[in-house]
Structures are given as structure tokens and as C-alpha cells.
Motif scaffolding. Sequence first.
Motif, PDB file in Angstrom:
ATOM      1  N   CYS A  24      -4.145   6.319 -10.140  1.00  0.00           N
ATOM      2  CA  CYS A  24      -4.072   5.069  -9.370  1.00  0.00           C
ATOM      3  C   CYS A  24      -5.440   4.582  -8.906  1.00  0.00           C
ATOM      4  CB  CYS A  24      -3.180   5.278  -8.149  1.00  0.00           C
ATOM      5  SG  CYS A  24      -1.465   5.639  -8.597  1.00  0.00           S
ATOM      6  N   HIS A  25      -6.327   5.526  -8.530  1.00  0.00           N
ATOM      7  CA  HIS A  25      -7.669   5.162  -8.044  1.00  0.00           C
ATOM      8  C   HIS A  25      -8.686   5.478  -9.138  1.00  0.00           C
ATOM      9  CE1 HIS A  25      -6.245   4.864  -3.832  1.00  0.00           C
ATOM     10  NE2 HIS A  25      -5.586   5.992  -4.030  1.00  0.00           N
ATOM     11  N   CYS A  56      -4.609  11.616  -8.380  1.00  0.00           N
ATOM     12  CA  CYS A  56      -5.285  10.560  -7.617  1.00  0.00           C
ATOM     13  C   CYS A  56      -5.876   9.515  -8.560  1.00  0.00           C
ATOM     14  CB  CYS A  56      -6.422  11.109  -6.766  1.00  0.00           C
ATOM     15  SG  CYS A  56      -6.029  12.546  -5.755  1.00  0.00           S
ATOM     16  N   HIS A  91       1.837   6.907  -1.013  1.00  0.00           N
ATOM     17  CA  HIS A  91       1.547   8.305  -1.352  1.00  0.00           C
ATOM     18  C   HIS A  91       2.794   9.172  -1.164  1.00  0.00           C
ATOM     19  CE1 HIS A  91      -3.008   7.790  -0.269  1.00  0.00           C
ATOM     20  NE2 HIS A  91      -2.752   7.397  -1.494  1.00  0.00           N
ATOM     21  N   TYR A 121      -1.255  -7.360   3.814  1.00  0.00           N
ATOM     22  CA  TYR A 121      -1.041  -7.377   2.374  1.00  0.00           C
ATOM     23  C   TYR A 121      -0.957  -8.841   1.955  1.00  0.00           C
ATOM     24  CZ  TYR A 121       0.253  -2.487   3.253  1.00  0.00           C
ATOM     25  OH  TYR A 121       0.255  -1.163   3.647  1.00  0.00           O
ATOM     26  N   TYR A 151      -9.547  -3.392  -3.402  1.00  0.00           N
ATOM     27  CA  TYR A 151      -8.790  -2.726  -2.350  1.00  0.00           C
ATOM     28  C   TYR A 151      -8.543  -1.263  -2.729  1.00  0.00           C
ATOM     29  CZ  TYR A 151      -5.378  -1.701   1.270  1.00  0.00           C
ATOM     30  OH  TYR A 151      -4.729  -1.125   2.341  1.00  0.00           O
TER      31      TYR A 151
END
Length: 409
Positions: free
Chosen positions: A154-155, A151, A339, A242, A197
Motif C-alpha cells: 500500500c505504501h 506495508c 490497518h 478526507y 497522502y
Amino acid sequence: MKIIILSCHFFILSPLLFFRPAAFCQEIFHNGGTGDCQECHTTPPALIGSDASSTCLRCHQGRAGTPLTNQHHIATDTASSPLCLQLPPGGDFCWLKKNYTWPVAEGMNFTLSSKGDNHGHNIVALDYGYGPDSNYAVAPGGTYPASSLSCISCHDPHGSYRRLEDGTIATTGPPIIASGSYTDSPDPETDKSVGVYRLLAGQGYHPKSSPEVPVFSSAPPVAIAPSRYNRAETSGDTRVVYGSGMTEWCQNCHPQLNSAYKHPVGSSAVFTSKIISNYNSYISSGAATGNYTSSYTSLVPYEIGSKDYTLVKTRAATLGSSGPAGGVNVMCLSCHRAHASGWDNMLRWNMNAEFITYEGAFPGIDNNSPAQLAQGRTAAETAKTFYDRLASDYARFQRNLCNKCHGRD
Ligand code: HEC
Ligand code: HEC
Ligand code: HEC
Ligand code: HEC
Ligand code: HEC
Ligand code: HEC
């Protein structure tokens, strides 16, 4: 300060609460930034879970019986349900645990397969039964090691990337007062910023404990999600608007892929007037009688080609189900989820079958569909990949959704 709201019946007084709508009783934890250290760490830097992703899934995995109003669930506990139940825009990681095989032709022993590992980004979360990908050693078109994917690849777990008043993304500066991901998120001001975001990492990022991975060179994408985003799309789409930058963000780890897979993608892949017209008129195979006001489908999203959050937020509030006008472009997420999905290559729909419906139903091993169309899935599983839309929304024999833009069927 602890800012978790346990349920709608709890009320903890905090000025931060004014930024969230009461309607869906959403718990607040990161609030655009990080969150209470003790919910992830025993004592920093030691984590509560065996690894970073397991630490996230303590809160981000949902069980059968938990309502989808727990928006932030992005994985289903497979011990609680045979179906992957979560329906957020990024998709449910549970598909990584679904392996399917089916006979290549009726009565033949030779089988084809769709392996769980091919259904998405294999986050390593050992406490939850997720291991590294068995097909790819590194990200296709790049060098990011599959064994390091989590995770926090990316985050940013500490949510330090923030959006300032002038739209700049920075890791320091005015404090983050709320998530910046939603239509109802506050706007940043001189002395207040909002989270980027989805807490996505930006330029210069790599997890501190993974010096072996490539450092990000592109900023988080510009996008706005509706406040209710984990829901069945039976009677209406969950529309994330987007704006721009999603393709470039994916290319942080897939820099060379553009040339490997030949489809135009990114800010230069602007819809031609022919493609705009196809998208707006296309309903299903053989039916091209739709129009601009109702043509949008979240199964085939696109970017509106803007970096301007004021504009993107206005569009998010006003576009409804209207389709593309000028200036919109194809992005990686036009065809893929972020994901995982029910299909190979993490695609939004099945590209490996001639038809994605069969005699007006979603193909399943339990409804007499040909094995080559059901591909080992039950009809209910196939329906989940359509986010619980109805098979009757499509043609009796529907072809793949490249046609939404290309209108060739
Ligand atoms: C949402 C979960 C989460 C929260 C909340 C969180 N951390 Fe972390 N933290 C992590 C993860 C995951 C790592 C491991 C990063 C890595 O592997 O590089 C980490 C690493 C760290 C590290 C070591 C490496 C680094 O990135 O600096 C420190 C120090 C740290 N956290 C302090 C804190 C403090 C202090 C707080 C509270 C203000 C906090 N963390 C809140 C998830 C969290
Ligand atoms: C203590 C529970 C908890 C833990 C642990 C936790 N989360 Fe969350 N997460 C939440 C809740 C609740 C929300 C929705 C409300 C919010 O954003 O504050 C959320 C929202 C998010 C969002 C959407 C935020 C936005 O502003 O759009 C992301 C992305 C996310 N989490 C990633 C992570 C990652 C990555 C980790 C592990 C490093 C993690 N979370 C750990 C509870 C948690
Ligand atoms: C390969 C990058 C990547 C990885 C790995 C990843 N995410 Fe995400 N995540 C994204 C992107 C991109 C989005 C935005 C998707 C969209 O809007 O279409 C997102 C969205 C989300 C959201 C908002 C709900 C949604 O689906 O839009 C949450 C919550 C979240 N991620 C949590 C997590 C957690 C927890 C993990 C690990 C179990 C994780 N993510 C792993 C890229 C990633
Ligand atoms: C942090 C690095 C990272 C980012 C960012 C990232 N990827 Fe990946 N991606 C990987 C790795 C590593 C693999 C190979 C391992 C795997 O499939 O789990 C991969 C695999 C894939 C696959 C093949 C999946 C399969 O199972 O066949 C697709 C498709 C993909 N990525 C698309 C995307 C898209 C679209 C984005 C942007 C939303 C994105 N990636 C962002 C690292 C990343
Ligand atoms: C027009 C639809 C479309 C777009 C846009 C698109 N892809 Fe794909 N992608 C596909 C299809 C279809 C496949 C399967 C190709 C095959 O089986 O040969 C695929 C395969 C992949 C794979 C796995 C196979 C490989 O090439 O190694 C990765 C990784 C991937 N895409 C990432 C991305 C990323 C990152 C972007 C944005 C830069 C992107 N894709 C844009 C349709 C698309
Ligand atoms: C979101 C809209 C969209 C989707 C979905 C989409 N395309 Fe495209 N496609 C475009 C655009 C825009 C171009 C570039 C403009 C042009 O060449 O007409 C393009 C160009 C192409 C081209 C080269 C030009 C041509 O028309 O011959 C091919 C081939 C193609 N797409 C195939 C596919 C396939 C296969 C899929 C499904 C995996 C797909 N496209 C999905 C929008 C889309």
C-alpha cells in the motif's frame, strides 16, 4: 544527507526542518519521500529486516511507556503491553494478534470467536510475529494474494509518488521537499513537490519484487491529517479531512466488492438531506438533540467530496467538530479502518452485538457484562477500540453506529 532528528533536544541544521512544527518534537525520516537508504537496506536492495514489513516495524512499532507523541507508531509490541496502545487513524496492527472466544450463552460450552486474522490487513512481518491471513487466500472482491500483503503493498517505500503544483500526481518531476499529509505541510510550487497522502502508492504501482500482484489503477486519495494524529480521543476527535478517492484507492485491490457488499460507497454515495440531518442531530441511541457545530465523530468519518487540496487544507484548519453540510459522501473508511481494529471485518465498531455499551459501561469480561456483549475483551480493550472515549458519551445501552447516519434507534 541524514535528516533524522533524534529528540527535541537535538537540533540538526537543515532547511527541511522549517516545514515541521516544533510543538510535538516529531522525528523526521521520510519527509514525504523515502529516507536514508541505510535505515532500510544493508546494501540496496538487501533489506535490514527479514522482509519489507519487518524493515518498517523497526521504527513503526511502539512499546508501553513510549509516549504517543511518537506519532508514527502503528503497532504495539505485545510483549510490552496487554493492550493495543496506538491510536492513529489507520489503527494498531496489534489487534491482529488478539484472538477472543466466549460462550454462546451463559453456562454453555459452545463458543463463538473473533479471530485476530479477522481484525485487519494481515501484513507479513516475520520478525514481529505477523503471518499471512488464514481466512482469505486473496483480497475479497479481487485477486491480490494475502501471502504478498505487506506495508509496501500500500505504501511506496521509496515515496516516489508526489503532488505537483497543479494537483497532478507523478512519480518524477520537481523534488519532494516535505510530507504533503498534514494541515501544516507546505504547498507544492513550480520547482518543489510534496509527498502524496501517507506515501500511498498510485497508478502503475506494484512492489518490484512482487510481479504476481495486480498493478494499481487508481491514484492515492486526497486527504489531510492533523499534525497530531496518534492520540486518545477522550476529549476531542482526531479529524482527518478526507477529500475524495479513498474508495477508488481501496478498489485497487478490492475492485468487485462494491457489488458483493451492497452499501452505496464512493463519490456517488452522497448524503441525502435526511442523512445529513440524522448525522448532525444524533448523539447516541435515543438522543437526537445534537447540532451541526459539534456533531462530527471520527468513528464515523466521510469524504467532503473535493479533490482540491487548497479547499481540503482550509477545511482541515477550520471545520473543528462541525458535521456534514451538502455534498459529502460515504467511503470505505466510513465503516472500516485501513490497518486493523478491535472488531471483525476491521470495522470501526462492533457489528456483532446488539449493544456496544452495557449499563453505561464499555462491556468487558472484567466488569460483569454479559459474555455476548464483552465477547472476550476486557473493558479497557473495548475502551481502546473507542480510542479512549468515555462510555458516558453514549447511551446506557448504545446500538451500533450505522445509526449515526441512519438515525433509526
Ligand atoms: C523506508 C525504507 C526504505 C528506504 C529508506 C529505502 N528503501 Fe530501497 N527498498 C525498500 C524496500 C522495502 C524494498 C523492497 C521492494 C520490493 O520488495 O519490491 C526496496 C527495494 C530497493 C531496490 C530494488 C527494487 C526497486 O524497488 O528498485 C533498490 C535498488 C533500492 N531499494 C534502493 C534504495 C536506495 C538507493 C535508497 C536510498 C536512496 C533506498 N532504497 C531507500 C525500502 C527502503
Ligand atoms: C528509520 C526509521 C523508519 C523506518 C525504517 C521507516 N519509517 Fe516510516 N516513518 C518514520 C518516522 C520518524 C515518520 C514520521 C516523520 C516522517 O514522515 O518523516 C514516519 C512516517 C511514515 C509514514 C507517514 C508519512 C507521511 O508523510 O504521511 C508512513 C506512511 C510510513 N512512515 C511508512 C513506512 C513504511 C511503509 C516503511 C517501510 C518500508 C517505513 N515507514 C520505514 C520512521 C521510519
Ligand atoms: C491495505 C493497505 C495498507 C497497508 C497494508 C498498510 N497501510 Fe499504512 N495506511 C494505509 C492508509 C489508507 C492510511 C491512511 C489512514 C487514514 O488516514 O485513515 C495509512 C496510514 C499509515 C500511517 C499514518 C498513521 C495512520 O494510522 O493514519 C503510517 C505511519 C502507516 N500507515 C504505516 C504503515 C506501516 C508501517 C505498515 C506495515 C506494518 C502499513 N502502514 C501497512 C494503508 C495501508
Ligand atoms: C494492496 C492491496 C489492498 C489494498 C489497497 C486494500 N486491501 Fe483490503 N485486503 C487485501 C487483502 C489481500 C485482504 C485479505 C487478507 C487479509 O484480510 O489480511 C484484504 C482484506 C480486507 C478486509 C477484511 C479484513 C478481515 O480481516 O476480515 C477488509 C474489511 C478490507 N480489506 C478493507 C479494505 C479497505 C477499507 C481498503 C482501503 C483503505 C483496503 N482494504 C485496501 C488487500 C488490500
Ligand atoms: C456502511 C458501512 C460499510 C462501508 C461503506 C463499507 N463496508 Fe465493508 N463491510 C461492512 C460490514 C458491516 C461488513 C461485514 C459484512 C458481513 O458480515 O456480512 C463488511 C465487510 C467487508 C469485507 C469482508 C467481507 C467480504 O465482503 O468478503 C471487506 C473485504 C470489505 N468490507 C471491504 C470494503 C471496502 C473495500 C469498502 C469500500 C469499497 C467497504 N468495505 C465499504 C461495512 C461497510
Ligand atoms: C457515513 C454515513 C453512513 C453510515 C455510517 C452508514 N450508512 Fe447506510 N447509507 C448512507 C447513505 C448516504 C446511503 C445512500 C442514500 C440513501 O439511500 O439514503 C445509505 C444507504 C443505506 C441503505 C439503503 C437505503 C436505505 O436507507 O434503506 C441501507 C440498507 C443502509 N444504508 C444500511 C447501513 C448499515 C447496515 C450501516 C452500518 C453497517 C450503514 N448503512 C452505515 C450513509 C451511511
